[in-house]
Motif scaffolding. Structure first.
Motif, PDB file in Angstrom:
ATOM      1  N   GLY A  39       2.777  -3.166   1.940  1.00  0.00           N
ATOM      2  CA  GLY A  39       3.356  -4.351   2.666  1.00  0.00           C
ATOM      3  C   GLY A  39       4.553  -3.484   3.949  1.00  0.00           C
ATOM      4  N   ALA A  40       4.265  -1.888   3.649  1.00  0.00           N
ATOM      5  CA  ALA A  40       4.892  -1.599   4.442  1.00  0.00           C
ATOM      6  C   ALA A  40       5.003  -2.079   5.924  1.00  0.00           C
ATOM      7  N   ALA A  41       3.565  -1.615   6.234  1.00  0.00           N
ATOM      8  CA  ALA A  41       2.990  -1.438   8.444  1.00  0.00           C
ATOM      9  C   ALA A  41       3.403  -3.159   9.069  1.00  0.00           C
ATOM     10  N   ASN A  42       3.318  -3.556   7.457  1.00  0.00           N
ATOM     11  CA  ASN A  42       2.971  -5.011   8.498  1.00  0.00           C
ATOM     12  C   ASN A  42       4.403  -6.082   7.839  1.00  0.00           C
ATOM     13  N   PHE A  43       5.674  -5.191   7.338  1.00  0.00           N
ATOM     14  CA  PHE A  43       6.259  -6.459   7.440  1.00  0.00           C
ATOM     15  C   PHE A  43       7.579  -7.139   7.866  1.00  0.00           C
ATOM     16  N   GLU A  44       7.028  -6.961   9.926  1.00  0.00           N
ATOM     17  CA  GLU A  44       7.047  -7.067  11.087  1.00  0.00           C
ATOM     18  C   GLU A  44       6.641  -8.769  10.675  1.00  0.00           C
ATOM     19  N   VAL A  45       4.866  -8.211  10.578  1.00  0.00           N
ATOM     20  CA  VAL A  45       4.468  -9.612  11.107  1.00  0.00           C
ATOM     21  C   VAL A  45       4.069 -11.071  10.452  1.00  0.00           C
ATOM     22  N   ASN A  46       3.921 -11.058   9.227  1.00  0.00           N
ATOM     23  CA  ASN A  46       3.568 -11.904   8.154  1.00  0.00           C
ATOM     24  C   ASN A  46       4.548 -12.102   7.075  1.00  0.00           C
ATOM     25  N   ASP A  47       4.692 -13.312   6.349  1.00  0.00           N
ATOM     26  CA  ASP A  47       5.372 -12.790   5.349  1.00  0.00           C
ATOM     27  C   ASP A  47       4.106 -12.993   3.745  1.00  0.00           C
ATOM     28  N   ALA A  48       2.924 -13.400   4.331  1.00  0.00           N
ATOM     29  CA  ALA A  48       1.814 -13.273   3.180  1.00  0.00           C
ATOM     30  C   ALA A  48       1.623 -11.285   3.389  1.00  0.00           C
ATOM     31  N   SER A  49       1.630 -10.972   4.423  1.00  0.00           N
ATOM     32  CA  SER A  49       1.474  -9.648   4.224  1.00  0.00           C
ATOM     33  C   SER A  49       2.694  -8.559   3.324  1.00  0.00           C
ATOM     34  N   LEU A  50       3.636  -9.452   3.854  1.00  0.00           N
ATOM     35  CA  LEU A  50       4.573  -8.131   2.717  1.00  0.00           C
ATOM     36  C   LEU A  50       4.759  -8.906   1.496  1.00  0.00           C
ATOM     37  N   LEU A  51       4.346 -10.485   1.454  1.00  0.00           N
ATOM     38  CA  LEU A  51       4.764 -10.842   0.024  1.00  0.00           C
ATOM     39  C   LEU A  51       3.282 -10.039  -1.155  1.00  0.00           C
ATOM     40  N   GLU A  52       2.608  -9.837  -0.143  1.00  0.00           N
ATOM     41  CA  GLU A  52       1.477  -8.553  -0.836  1.00  0.00           C
ATOM     42  C   GLU A  52       1.155  -7.460  -1.316  1.00  0.00           C
ATOM     43  N   GLY A  53       1.983  -6.597  -0.970  1.00  0.00           N
ATOM     44  CA  GLY A  53       2.137  -5.132  -1.240  1.00  0.00           C
ATOM     45  C   GLY A  53       3.583  -5.533  -2.221  1.00  0.00           C
ATOM     46  N   VAL A  54       4.365  -6.121  -1.894  1.00  0.00           N
ATOM     47  CA  VAL A  54       5.315  -5.960  -2.816  1.00  0.00           C
ATOM     48  C   VAL A  54       5.283  -6.976  -4.316  1.00  0.00           C
ATOM     49  N   MET A  55       4.406  -7.467  -4.553  1.00  0.00           N
ATOM     50  CA  MET A  55       3.247  -7.911  -5.547  1.00  0.00           C
ATOM     51  C   MET A  55       2.767  -6.985  -5.708  1.00  0.00           C
ATOM     52  N   ALA A  56       1.661  -5.995  -5.007  1.00  0.00           N
ATOM     53  CA  ALA A  56       1.279  -4.857  -5.346  1.00  0.00           C
ATOM     54  C   ALA A  56       1.791  -3.784  -6.027  1.00  0.00           C
ATOM     55  N   LEU A  57       3.265  -3.891  -5.915  1.00  0.00           N
ATOM     56  CA  LEU A  57       4.217  -2.245  -6.879  1.00  0.00           C
ATOM     57  C   LEU A  57       4.241  -3.475  -7.866  1.00  0.00           C
ATOM     58  N   GLY A  58       4.686  -4.896  -8.353  1.00  0.00           N
ATOM     59  CA  GLY A  58       4.621  -5.510  -9.871  1.00  0.00           C
ATOM     60  C   GLY A  58       6.254  -5.640  -9.160  1.00  0.00           C
ATOM     61  N   GLY A  59       7.204  -5.629  -8.003  1.00  0.00           N
ATOM     62  CA  GLY A  59       8.310  -6.424  -7.855  1.00  0.00           C
ATOM     63  C   GLY A  59       8.639  -7.574  -7.314  1.00  0.00           C
ATOM     64  N   ILE A  60       7.674  -8.407  -7.763  1.00  0.00           N
ATOM     65  CA  ILE A  60       7.675  -9.602  -7.066  1.00  0.00           C
ATOM     66  C   ILE A  60       7.134 -10.789  -8.426  1.00  0.00           C
ATOM     67  N   GLU A  61       7.761 -12.098  -9.326  1.00  0.00           N
ATOM     68  CA  GLU A  61       6.727 -12.300 -10.448  1.00  0.00           C
ATOM     69  C   GLU A  61       5.978 -13.521  -9.180  1.00  0.00           C
ATOM     70  N   SER A  62       4.351 -13.579  -9.562  1.00  0.00           N
ATOM     71  CA  SER A  62       3.897 -14.567  -9.236  1.00  0.00           C
ATOM     72  C   SER A  62       4.643 -16.273  -9.029  1.00  0.00           C
ATOM     73  N   GLU A  63       5.470 -16.277 -10.067  1.00  0.00           N
ATOM     74  CA  GLU A  63       6.066 -17.570 -10.372  1.00  0.00           C
ATOM     75  C   GLU A  63       7.180 -17.501  -9.285  1.00  0.00           C
ATOM     76  N   LEU A  64       7.538 -17.125  -8.354  1.00  0.00           N
ATOM     77  CA  LEU A  64       8.652 -16.534  -7.710  1.00  0.00           C
ATOM     78  C   LEU A  64       7.684 -17.721  -6.299  1.00  0.00           C
ATOM     79  N   LEU A  65       6.650 -17.249  -6.667  1.00  0.00           N
ATOM     80  CA  LEU A  65       6.078 -17.672  -5.008  1.00  0.00           C
ATOM     81  C   LEU A  65       6.024 -18.999  -5.105  1.00  0.00           C
ATOM     82  N   ALA A  66       6.081 -19.681  -5.914  1.00  0.00           N
ATOM     83  CA  ALA A  66       6.185 -21.264  -6.612  1.00  0.00           C
ATOM     84  C   ALA A  66       7.520 -21.789  -5.999  1.00  0.00           C
ATOM     85  N   HIS A  67       8.679 -21.261  -5.640  1.00  0.00           N
ATOM     86  CA  HIS A  67       9.689 -21.960  -5.083  1.00  0.00           C
ATOM     87  C   HIS A  67      10.487 -21.152  -3.355  1.00  0.00           C
ATOM     88  N   PRO A  68       9.669 -21.848  -2.389  1.00  0.00           N
ATOM     89  CA  PRO A  68      10.198 -21.573  -1.321  1.00  0.00           C
ATOM     90  C   PRO A  68      11.940 -21.562  -0.848  1.00  0.00           C
TER      91      PRO A  68
END
Length: 165
Positions: A39-68
Protein backbone atom coordinates in the motif's frame (compact mmCIF):
# COMPACT_ATOMS: atom_id res chain seq x y z
CA UNK A 1 8.93 4.43 10.85
CA UNK A 2 10.03 4.36 14.48
CA UNK A 3 13.24 2.55 13.61
CA UNK A 4 14.25 5.30 11.19
CA UNK A 5 13.40 8.05 13.67
CA UNK A 6 15.42 6.26 16.36
CA UNK A 7 18.35 5.73 13.97
CA UNK A 8 18.49 9.37 12.87
CA UNK A 9 18.16 10.48 16.50
CA UNK A 10 21.05 8.18 17.47
CA UNK A 11 23.14 9.70 14.66
CA UNK A 12 22.43 13.20 15.95
CA UNK A 13 23.25 12.19 19.51
CA UNK A 14 26.57 10.72 18.32
CA UNK A 15 27.39 13.97 16.49
CA UNK A 16 26.76 15.85 19.73
CA UNK A 17 29.06 13.52 21.67
CA UNK A 18 26.27 11.78 23.56
CA UNK A 19 25.85 8.36 21.95
CA UNK A 20 22.87 6.31 23.10
CA UNK A 21 23.46 3.35 25.36
CA UNK A 22 21.90 1.06 22.77
CA UNK A 23 19.71 1.45 19.68
CA UNK A 24 16.68 -0.81 19.32
CA UNK A 25 14.96 -1.20 15.96
CA UNK A 26 11.84 -3.14 15.12
CA UNK A 27 10.19 -4.41 11.95
CA UNK A 28 12.35 -2.39 9.55
CA UNK A 29 15.12 -3.28 7.15
CA UNK A 30 18.37 -1.36 7.51
CA UNK A 31 17.98 2.31 6.59
CA UNK A 32 19.90 1.98 3.32
CA UNK A 33 17.24 -0.41 1.99
CA UNK A 34 13.96 0.87 0.54
CA UNK A 35 10.60 0.62 2.24
CA UNK A 36 8.63 -2.40 1.03
CA UNK A 37 5.24 -1.92 2.66
CA UNK A 38 2.03 -3.05 1.00
CA UNK A 39 0.00 0.00 0.00
CA UNK A 40 2.97 2.35 0.34
CA UNK A 41 3.15 3.04 -3.39
CA UNK A 42 -0.54 3.99 -3.48
CA UNK A 43 -0.81 5.98 -0.28
CA UNK A 44 -1.81 9.14 -2.19
CA UNK A 45 -4.05 7.38 -4.71
CA UNK A 46 -7.00 5.94 -2.84
CA UNK A 47 -8.17 4.88 0.58
CA UNK A 48 -8.93 1.31 -0.49
CA UNK A 49 -5.35 0.58 -1.58
CA UNK A 50 -3.94 2.18 1.54
CA UNK A 51 -6.24 0.20 3.82
CA UNK A 52 -5.62 -3.01 1.93
CA UNK A 53 -1.88 -2.61 2.41
CA UNK A 54 -2.15 -1.87 6.11
CA UNK A 55 -4.51 -4.81 6.59
CA UNK A 56 -1.99 -7.07 4.82
CA UNK A 57 0.50 -6.07 7.51
CA UNK A 58 -2.03 -6.90 10.21
CA UNK A 59 -2.23 -3.30 11.38
CA UNK A 60 -5.99 -2.72 11.13
CA UNK A 61 -8.75 -4.99 12.32
CA UNK A 62 -11.50 -5.55 9.75
CA UNK A 63 -14.06 -4.32 12.31
CA UNK A 64 -12.62 -0.82 11.95
CA UNK A 65 -13.68 -0.74 8.30
CA UNK A 66 -17.32 -0.85 9.41
CA UNK A 67 -16.92 2.52 11.14
CA UNK A 68 -16.42 5.33 8.62
CA UNK A 69 -16.08 7.91 11.39
CA UNK A 70 -13.06 6.04 12.80
CA UNK A 71 -11.54 5.66 9.35
CA UNK A 72 -11.76 9.43 8.92
CA UNK A 73 -9.53 9.74 11.97
CA UNK A 74 -7.09 6.96 11.04
CA UNK A 75 -6.55 7.55 7.33
CA UNK A 76 -4.87 10.98 7.53
CA UNK A 77 -2.34 9.65 10.08
CA UNK A 78 -1.59 6.56 7.98
CA UNK A 79 -1.24 8.64 4.86
CA UNK A 80 1.07 11.04 6.70
CA UNK A 81 3.27 8.17 7.92
CA UNK A 82 3.59 6.80 4.39
CA UNK A 83 4.30 10.28 3.02
CA UNK A 84 7.15 10.76 5.49
CA UNK A 85 8.52 7.29 4.80
CA UNK A 86 8.42 7.88 1.05
CA UNK A 87 10.50 11.05 1.49
CA UNK A 88 13.21 9.41 3.60
CA UNK A 89 16.58 9.32 1.86
CA UNK A 90 19.32 7.44 3.67
CA UNK A 91 22.50 9.49 3.77
CA UNK A 92 25.62 7.38 4.26
CA UNK A 93 27.65 8.49 7.22
CA UNK A 94 29.93 7.25 9.93
CA UNK A 95 28.62 4.15 11.69
CA UNK A 96 27.25 4.50 15.19
CA UNK A 97 29.42 3.46 18.11
CA UNK A 98 26.59 2.10 20.24
CA UNK A 99 25.29 -1.47 20.29
CA UNK A 100 22.30 -2.16 18.07
CA UNK A 101 19.48 -4.64 18.71
CA UNK A 102 17.16 -5.38 15.78
CA UNK A 103 13.87 -7.25 16.14
CA UNK A 104 11.55 -8.63 13.46
CA UNK A 105 8.67 -11.04 13.05
CA UNK A 106 9.50 -14.26 11.23
CA UNK A 107 6.51 -13.90 8.88
CA UNK A 108 6.55 -10.15 8.23
CA UNK A 109 5.30 -9.73 4.63
CA UNK A 110 7.42 -6.67 3.89
CA UNK A 111 10.47 -6.93 6.15
CA UNK A 112 12.66 -9.91 5.29
CA UNK A 113 15.02 -11.12 8.00
CA UNK A 114 18.00 -10.67 5.67
CA UNK A 115 17.04 -7.01 5.23
CA UNK A 116 16.93 -6.54 9.00
CA UNK A 117 20.36 -8.14 9.26
CA UNK A 118 21.75 -5.11 7.33
CA UNK A 119 21.39 -2.95 10.44
CA UNK A 120 24.73 -4.42 11.58
CA UNK A 121 26.42 -2.21 8.94
CA UNK A 122 25.21 0.88 10.79
CA UNK A 123 27.27 0.41 13.95
CA UNK A 124 30.80 -0.35 15.06
CA UNK A 125 29.35 -1.70 18.28
CA UNK A 126 27.98 -5.18 18.74
CA UNK A 127 24.73 -5.99 16.99
CA UNK A 128 22.04 -8.53 17.75
CA UNK A 129 19.17 -9.82 15.64
CA UNK A 130 16.09 -11.31 17.27
CA UNK A 131 13.55 -13.06 15.05
CA UNK A 132 10.28 -13.61 16.88
CA UNK A 133 7.16 -15.47 15.83
CA UNK A 134 4.67 -13.25 14.06
CA UNK A 135 4.05 -10.74 11.32
CA UNK A 136 4.76 -7.01 11.07
CA UNK A 137 2.90 -6.36 14.33
CA UNK A 138 4.55 -9.27 16.16
CA UNK A 139 4.76 -7.03 19.24
CA UNK A 140 1.06 -7.58 19.90
CA UNK A 141 1.66 -11.26 20.66
CA UNK A 142 5.32 -11.24 21.70
CA UNK A 143 5.43 -8.35 24.16
CA UNK A 144 6.79 -10.41 27.10
CA UNK A 145 9.67 -11.69 24.93
CA UNK A 146 10.39 -8.19 23.63
CA UNK A 147 10.47 -6.79 27.17
CA UNK A 148 12.84 -9.60 28.15
CA UNK A 149 15.17 -8.83 25.22
CA UNK A 150 15.21 -5.11 25.98
CA UNK A 151 15.67 -5.65 29.72
CA UNK A 152 18.51 -8.12 29.23
CA UNK A 153 20.26 -5.80 26.81
CA UNK A 154 19.99 -2.76 29.08
CA UNK A 155 20.96 -4.74 32.17
CA UNK A 156 24.01 -6.05 30.34
CA UNK A 157 25.05 -2.50 29.43
CA UNK A 158 24.60 -1.30 33.01
CA UNK A 159 26.67 -4.22 34.33
CA UNK A 160 29.42 -3.46 31.79
CA UNK A 161 29.47 0.19 32.84
CA UNK A 162 29.74 -0.74 36.53
CA UNK A 163 32.53 -3.21 35.81
CA UNK A 164 34.50 -0.42 34.14
CA UNK A 165 34.16 1.89 37.20
Amino acid sequence: MGALVAFETARRLEQEGQPPTVLFTSARQGPALPLQAPGAANFEVNDASLLEGVMALGGIESELLAHPELLELVLPALRGDYRLLSMYQHQPGPPLSCPLVALVGDSDPCVPVEGVRTWERETLGPSELHVLPGSHFYLDDQLPQVVEIISASLLGRVQQAHAMD
